[in-house]
Design a protein around this motif. Structure first.
Motif, PDB file in Angstrom:
ATOM      1  N   LYS A 124       0.833  -1.211   0.000  1.00 16.23           N
ATOM      2  CA  LYS A 124       0.000   0.000   0.000  1.00 16.23           C
ATOM      3  C   LYS A 124       0.867   1.260   0.000  1.00 16.23           C
ATOM      4  O   LYS A 124       0.597   2.210  -0.735  1.00 16.23           O
ATOM      5  N   LEU A 125       1.912   1.271   0.831  1.00 19.89           N
ATOM      6  CA  LEU A 125       2.799   2.432   0.885  1.00 19.89           C
ATOM      7  C   LEU A 125       3.491   2.656  -0.459  1.00 19.89           C
ATOM      8  O   LEU A 125       3.650   3.795  -0.904  1.00 19.89           O
ATOM      9  N   HIS A 126       3.880   1.560  -1.102  1.00 15.01           N
ATOM     10  CA  HIS A 126       4.511   1.656  -2.432  1.00 15.01           C
ATOM     11  C   HIS A 126       3.517   2.239  -3.440  1.00 15.01           C
ATOM     12  O   HIS A 126       3.854   3.141  -4.201  1.00 15.01           O
ATOM     13  N   GLU A 127       2.294   1.703  -3.435  1.00 14.40           N
ATOM     14  CA  GLU A 127       1.273   2.177  -4.383  1.00 14.40           C
ATOM     15  C   GLU A 127       0.928   3.645  -4.150  1.00 14.40           C
ATOM     16  O   GLU A 127       0.599   4.366  -5.086  1.00 14.40           O
ATOM     17  N   GLN A 128       1.009   4.102  -2.895  1.00 11.04           N
ATOM     18  CA  GLN A 128       0.734   5.503  -2.571  1.00 11.04           C
ATOM     19  C   GLN A 128       1.922   6.409  -2.911  1.00 11.04           C
ATOM     20  O   GLN A 128       1.821   7.630  -2.842  1.00 11.04           O
ATOM     21  N   GLY A 129       3.067   5.789  -3.267  1.00 10.48           N
ATOM     22  CA  GLY A 129       4.241   6.556  -3.644  1.00 10.48           C
ATOM     23  C   GLY A 129       5.002   7.153  -2.473  1.00 10.48           C
ATOM     24  O   GLY A 129       5.794   8.077  -2.660  1.00 10.48           O
ATOM     25  N   ILE A 130       4.793   6.621  -1.256  1.00 13.93           N
ATOM     26  CA  ILE A 130       5.459   7.187  -0.078  1.00 13.93           C
ATOM     27  C   ILE A 130       6.434   6.221   0.592  1.00 13.93           C
ATOM     28  O   ILE A 130       7.107   6.598   1.547  1.00 13.93           O
ATOM     29  N   LEU A 131       6.533   5.013   0.088  1.00 10.43           N
ATOM     30  CA  LEU A 131       7.391   4.015   0.731  1.00 10.43           C
ATOM     31  C   LEU A 131       8.858   4.442   0.756  1.00 10.43           C
ATOM     32  O   LEU A 131       9.525   4.341   1.793  1.00 10.43           O
ATOM     33  N   LEU A 132       9.370   4.924  -0.350  1.00  6.69           N
ATOM     34  CA  LEU A 132      10.776   5.319  -0.426  1.00  6.69           C
ATOM     35  C   LEU A 132      11.117   6.358   0.641  1.00  6.69           C
ATOM     36  O   LEU A 132      12.090   6.196   1.391  1.00  6.69           O
ATOM     37  N   ASP A 133      10.327   7.407   0.727  1.00  5.46           N
ATOM     38  CA  ASP A 133      10.583   8.454   1.720  1.00  5.46           C
ATOM     39  C   ASP A 133      10.487   7.908   3.142  1.00  5.46           C
ATOM     40  O   ASP A 133      11.305   8.251   3.999  1.00  5.46           O
TER      41      ASP A 133
END
Length: 154
Positions: A124-133
């Motif tokens: 979910k975090l990856h799909e939301q685009g926030i996992l890297l940060d």
């Protein structure tokens, strides 16, 4: 006489069965150095479009009994603890459950003893685009995470 679609389907099924059989027979005696080296096909295969994903998967799987397909370069490499193979895996999982409140695995700890979630949470975090940060934030200065560019198939 078999139709062409039946022949193709049978051939694909045979390749899949062979791939599964080869994966089951993977040697698990590889070193960490071998695990960190990417498996790549030579340029001729790419240029000639003769890439065989079944063959590549067999090569990748021969490096280790566990394979993680990942879109991130993580430095240093994360530790993976296979609780079912750890001599005190049950006790360790129980302690992790008490410590983190998460009773299932994977139980991913980044930067502290706080659980950051499991596979579904990270997807979910990856799909939301926030996992890297978040990974870089959680890891503070001890962890460096970069997004790996997805290869173009054009």
């Amino acid at each position: 006489m078999k139709e062409e679609s039946e022949i193709i389907e049978n051939t694909q099924e045979e390749k899949i069965e062979q791939t599964i059989e080869n994966i089951k027979n993977v040697d698990d005696g590889k070193t960490n150095d071998q695990l960190s080296k990417p498996v790549t096909v030579n340029n001729d295969e790419i240029l000639n479009k003769n890439f065989d994903p079944a063959k590549e998967l067999i090569e990748i799987r021969s490096l280790s009994p566990m394979t993680i397909f990942n879109n991130y370069q993580i430095t240093p490499q994360p530790s993976i603890v296979e609780l079912d193979k750890h001599s005190h895996g049950a006790e360790l999982q129980e302690y992790l459950s008490e410590l983190t409140g998460r009773h299932t695995v994977p139980n991913i700890l980044v930067g502290s003893t706080e659980s950051r979630g499991g596979a579904d949470d990270f997807i979910k975090l990856h799909e939301q685009g926030i996992l890297l940060d978040l990974l870089n934030q959680w890891g503070e200065k001890d962890l460096d995470v970069k997004k790996v560019e997805t290869p173009s198939n054009s």
